[in-house]
Design a protein around this motif. Sequence first.
Motif, PDB file in Angstrom:
ATOM      1  N   ARG A   1      14.029   8.067   7.584  1.00 10.30           N
ATOM      2  CA  ARG A   1      12.733   8.691   7.839  1.00 10.30           C
ATOM      3  C   ARG A   1      12.214   9.333   6.558  1.00 10.30           C
ATOM      4  O   ARG A   1      12.948  10.039   5.870  1.00 10.30           O
TER       5      ARG A   1
ATOM      6  N   VAL B   1       2.997  13.758   2.370  1.00 10.17           N
ATOM      7  CA  VAL B   1       3.271  12.408   2.875  1.00 10.17           C
ATOM      8  C   VAL B   1       2.107  12.021   3.790  1.00 10.17           C
ATOM      9  O   VAL B   1       2.015  12.475   4.924  1.00 10.17           O
ATOM     10  N   GLN B   2       1.237  11.184   3.294  1.00  6.53           N
ATOM     11  CA  GLN B   2       0.039  10.813   4.053  1.00  6.53           C
ATOM     12  C   GLN B   2       0.355   9.844   5.186  1.00  6.53           C
ATOM     13  O   GLN B   2      -0.320   9.841   6.214  1.00  6.53           O
ATOM     14  N   ARG B   3       1.398   9.017   4.986  1.00  7.44           N
ATOM     15  CA  ARG B   3       1.752   8.017   6.001  1.00  7.44           C
ATOM     16  C   ARG B   3       3.267   8.067   6.234  1.00  7.44           C
ATOM     17  O   ARG B   3       4.020   7.290   5.631  1.00  7.44           O
ATOM     18  N   PRO B   4       3.735   8.973   7.064  1.00  9.17           N
ATOM     19  CA  PRO B   4       5.178   9.053   7.351  1.00  9.17           C
ATOM     20  C   PRO B   4       5.688   7.718   7.880  1.00  9.17           C
ATOM     21  O   PRO B   4       5.009   7.042   8.661  1.00  9.17           O
ATOM     22  N   ARG B   5       6.867   7.340   7.456  1.00  6.97           N
ATOM     23  CA  ARG B   5       7.427   6.047   7.863  1.00  6.97           C
ATOM     24  C   ARG B   5       8.896   6.203   8.244  1.00  6.97           C
ATOM     25  O   ARG B   5       9.591   7.111   7.768  1.00  6.97           O
TER      26      ARG B   5
ATOM     27  N   HIS C   1       9.150  11.819   5.305  1.00  2.82           N
ATOM     28  CA  HIS C   1       8.144  12.731   5.863  1.00  2.82           C
ATOM     29  C   HIS C   1       8.047  13.964   4.965  1.00  2.82           C
ATOM     30  O   HIS C   1       8.760  14.084   3.971  1.00  2.82           O
TER      31      HIS C   1
ATOM     32  N   GLU D   1       4.099   3.901  -0.807  1.00  2.00           N
ATOM     33  CA  GLU D   1       3.626   3.361   0.471  1.00  2.00           C
ATOM     34  C   GLU D   1       3.329   4.472   1.478  1.00  2.00           C
ATOM     35  O   GLU D   1       2.470   4.326   2.341  1.00  2.00           O
ATOM     36  N   CYS D   2       4.068   5.544   1.360  1.00  4.92           N
ATOM     37  CA  CYS D   2       3.867   6.676   2.275  1.00  4.92           C
ATOM     38  C   CYS D   2       2.773   7.627   1.778  1.00  4.92           C
ATOM     39  O   CYS D   2       2.568   8.696   2.369  1.00  4.92           O
ATOM     40  N   GLY D   3       2.096   7.233   0.702  1.00  7.65           N
ATOM     41  CA  GLY D   3       1.003   8.049   0.180  1.00  7.65           C
ATOM     42  C   GLY D   3       1.450   9.221  -0.657  1.00  7.65           C
ATOM     43  O   GLY D   3       0.681  10.174  -0.875  1.00  7.65           O
TER      44      GLY D   3
ATOM     45  N   TYR E   1      12.163   3.544   8.223  1.00  5.69           N
ATOM     46  CA  TYR E   1      12.593   2.205   7.806  1.00  5.69           C
ATOM     47  C   TYR E   1      13.936   1.864   8.438  1.00  5.69           C
ATOM     48  O   TYR E   1      14.811   2.718   8.581  1.00  5.69           O
TER      49      TYR E   1
END
Length: 543
Positions: A276, A282-286, A278, A333-335, A288
């Motif tokens: 995770r 972090v604009q786009r939490p992901r 976050h 990728e998560c900003g 994987y």
Amino acid sequence: MRDEEKDQRVRPGWPRLALGALSGVLAGFTALAVAELVAAAVRPQSSPVIAVGGASIDATPAAVKDWAIRHFGTNDKLVLQLGILVVLAVLALVPGALAVRYRRVGAAGILLFGVVGATAAVSRPDSGSLTDALPSVVGAVAGAAVLYVLVGRLTAVRRPAASTSESATEEAGDAPSPSSGWDRRGFVLAATSAAAASAAVGAVGRSLNASRSQDAIASRKRLVLPSPGSPAQPVPKRAGIRVPGISSFVTPNPDFYRVDTALVVPKVDATAWRLRIHGRGVQRPRTYTFDDLLRRELMERDITLTCVSNEVGGPYVGNARWIGVRLAELLAECGIKPPSRGGPADQLVSRSVDGMTIGSPVEDLMDGRDAMLALGMNGEPLPFDHGFPVRMIVPGLYGFVSACKWIKDIELTTFDSYDPYWVKRGWARKAPIKTASRIDTPKPFARPKAGTVMIAGVAWAQHRGIDKVEVRIDDGPWQETDLAAEDTRDTWRQWSLPWQATKGGHTLTVRATDRTGTVQTDKRTRTIPDGAGGWHSVVVTVE
């Protein structure tokens, strides 16, 4: 009851006190064995030995921990666990001896051990439930019961048929006279049975705990790493020097150093693994999966790692070929942006499945260096000891601020708002690897023959590179050595110098200069807070 008989009951002799103490040890053994079995149903890390051991590591001053690593190396965890067992055995003597006089109080002493173990288990950073207390609690209850039964055999009596007056005394509630003896046969049978049953229970518990890791082992065996889209450049032919005694350019996996706080190496099933990302900025939490990482373009790089606990000339440095995904790309990728581009977070906190937290500078992770989430090491999936299924690798930073093994979580935050594990214990927030060098051969106190003697070793200054290595014989001038070819600035370099050795005692000293022109300092410093400093020297006697 006659006064002399009452005195004998209150003050048992040394033989029975010794057997009471032995009963305490057997009760403690039972408690640990039962706890091991229950931990197999809960989770292996909830075992009291592991929980108390982890708490002991956390409470140990940094200087003591550093001493243990220096003297015991990768065996420091084994030494700690053996030490805990010895201490528990010694402590168990007390309630055992006490129980001979105060049976219930002694049993309560065993229960107290369970409280300590349960408290340690639920307070561990990787604990997620109060069920982690169950192994210690259930084990302590079993141990207390065993002690109660064993001590009962020490206070029971075997004697001839009682006279009418003696029977009347017993019916009145007084204890029988110990002068008639105690139940030796009953004690031996009970103690033997308790020891055998505990051994069997402990063996079953260990077997079940081992079986829980089978899915993780199977997932590693099934894993075939894809070919990297960005392969490492071929290692130059002259990167390795053929001098007996020098460290090999690539450190084999079994020989690679291991320094961490995990008493039990986590075995994580790659198919169930998640990461995770976050936190702040972090604009786009992901989240994987392992397959998500495998589907990405993989990079392969030769990178030398160094532990901050490495003393001058120490062994905690190694070079390997790692394969993984670019960490900077995942963060982008998560900003996430580095502070130099307006990002609000300057610290990345990585968390391991065992609760370890490691803080890394976001700027360093996104400045173009080959920071990665590694999946493989020297052509095979990561060994469990080194972080399978995924770990962090960041060239140029000591491991305690970069190399999180068994990683499961990445949180973006600031250095001002959060102190990770090692910072709370007096280590530095930021720790770039210092320029260093080591003499591998001749070894300290070696006795080479007069004539040509090869002096050789390794030098490192990850992410800056080594420009020069020099050796001094006694108080003579510095002599520049022959450097092996450089693989990359993120790997160590071998060096050598033929020395015309003359008879007598000599001191050999080495120093390195990195690509920034910085000469390795001669000032001796401790490993705490940001790595040892000083020149490495060895004393030899030429015959």
